[in-house]
Design an enzyme around this catalytic site. Structure first.
Site, PDB file in Angstrom:
ATOM      1  N   HIS A 100      36.785  46.853  32.568  1.00 37.75           N
ATOM      2  CA  HIS A 100      36.754  45.622  33.360  1.00 37.75           C
ATOM      3  C   HIS A 100      37.770  44.633  32.840  1.00 37.75           C
ATOM      4  CE1 HIS A 100      33.801  45.362  30.090  1.00 37.75           C
ATOM      5  NE2 HIS A 100      34.095  44.080  30.011  1.00 37.75           N
ATOM      6  N   HIS A 102      38.285  40.590  32.504  1.00 34.63           N
ATOM      7  CA  HIS A 102      37.711  39.250  32.586  1.00 34.63           C
ATOM      8  C   HIS A 102      38.764  38.348  33.225  1.00 34.63           C
ATOM      9  CE1 HIS A 102      34.409  39.839  29.539  1.00 34.63           C
ATOM     10  NE2 HIS A 102      35.216  40.805  29.153  1.00 34.63           N
TER      11      HIS A 102
HETATM   12  P1  AMP Z   1      32.962  42.979  27.287  1.00 37.18           P
HETATM   13  O1  AMP Z   1      32.324  42.382  26.073  1.00 37.18           O
HETATM   14  O2  AMP Z   1      34.447  42.740  27.380  1.00 37.18           O
HETATM   15  O3  AMP Z   1      32.604  44.433  27.417  1.00 37.18           O
HETATM   16  O4  AMP Z   1      32.377  42.193  28.505  1.00 37.18           O
HETATM   17  C1  AMP Z   1      31.167  42.518  29.124  1.00 37.18           C
HETATM   18  C2  AMP Z   1      30.815  41.357  29.997  1.00 37.18           C
HETATM   19  O5  AMP Z   1      29.874  41.801  30.947  1.00 37.18           O
HETATM   20  C3  AMP Z   1      30.170  40.186  29.245  1.00 37.18           C
HETATM   21  O6  AMP Z   1      30.942  39.011  29.462  1.00 37.18           O
HETATM   22  C4  AMP Z   1      28.779  40.086  29.854  1.00 37.18           C
HETATM   23  O7  AMP Z   1      28.368  38.756  30.020  1.00 37.18           O
HETATM   24  C5  AMP Z   1      28.963  40.767  31.186  1.00 37.18           C
HETATM   25  N1  AMP Z   1      27.774  41.401  31.747  1.00 37.18           N
HETATM   26  C6  AMP Z   1      26.916  42.232  31.117  1.00 37.18           C
HETATM   27  N2  AMP Z   1      25.960  42.660  31.975  1.00 37.18           N
HETATM   28  C7  AMP Z   1      26.254  42.101  33.177  1.00 37.18           C
HETATM   29  C8  AMP Z   1      25.649  42.149  34.465  1.00 37.18           C
HETATM   30  N3  AMP Z   1      24.525  42.862  34.696  1.00 37.18           N
HETATM   31  N4  AMP Z   1      26.216  41.448  35.473  1.00 37.18           N
HETATM   32  C9  AMP Z   1      27.325  40.717  35.251  1.00 37.18           C
HETATM   33  N5  AMP Z   1      27.944  40.616  34.052  1.00 37.18           N
HETATM   34  C10 AMP Z   1      27.423  41.304  33.031  1.00 37.18           C
END
Ligand code: AMP
Ligand code: ZN
Length: 141
Positions: A100, A102
């Site tokens: 993903h 951000h």
């Molecule tokens: P990363 O640490 O780069 O893997 O980012 C994962 C992101 O996913 C974090 O910013 C979380 O807040 C977000 N996240 C985790 N679960 C969900 C969810 N169910 N819906 C939306 N965002 C999520």
């Protein structure tokens, strides 16, 4: 589709998510723990673990969607700037192992408390730059 993956669940519609944009290969939805108001995540619909794993076509499509989202953050939410971030690997802060991007709006006001995670202006040793750069250039040639 990876049964254990929360982002695959959002793409499939079996897990809740606030989707803001979607096309054949990508989906953008709100981050549930936003770094700033309007923080969006963009994913390929096809599961890939991380930056090292994702096929180039999915990476390009995800990046194009992120650019569309960035424009909306500026035009609609009035963001003063945007950060694009990817975390690849647990040691690089990755917590969800479905690739993903951000897309984080930045604001000149109190909505934004983010700071750079490294100390700016600390120069590298010139010889080390040449050594490491040389190794990488050879690996990439
Ligand atoms: P990363 O640490 O780069 O893997 O980012 C994962 C992101 O996913 C974090 O910013 C979380 O807040 C977000 N996240 C985790 N679960 C969900 C969810 N169910 N819906 C939306 N965002 C999520
Ligand atoms: Zn997934």
């Amino acid at each position: 589709m990876n049964e254990q993956c929360v982002f695959c669940g959002i793409v499939a519609g079996t897990a809740p998510g606030v989707t803001v944009a979607e096309d054949d290969t990508t989906q953008a939805f709100m981050d549930i723990n936003p770094a700033t108001p309007g923080h969006v995540l963009v994913v390929p619909k096809q599961h890939s673990r991380d930056l090292l794993d994702i096929p180039a076509d999915d990476l390009s499509a995800t990046t194009r969607t992120a650019q569309r989202v960035a424009r909306a953050l500026v035009d609609e939410l009035g963001a003063d700037g945007v950060n694009l971030l990817n975390c690849c690997g647990a040691d690089a802060w990755q917590t969800v192992f479905h690739f993903h991007l951000h897309v984080t709006p930045r604001y000149r006001d109190a909505r934004d408390q983010l700071t750079l995670p490294w100390t700016p202006g600390v120069a590298a040793d010139a010889q080390e730059l040449r050594d490491v750069g040389g190794r990488l250039a050879t690996a990439l040639s």
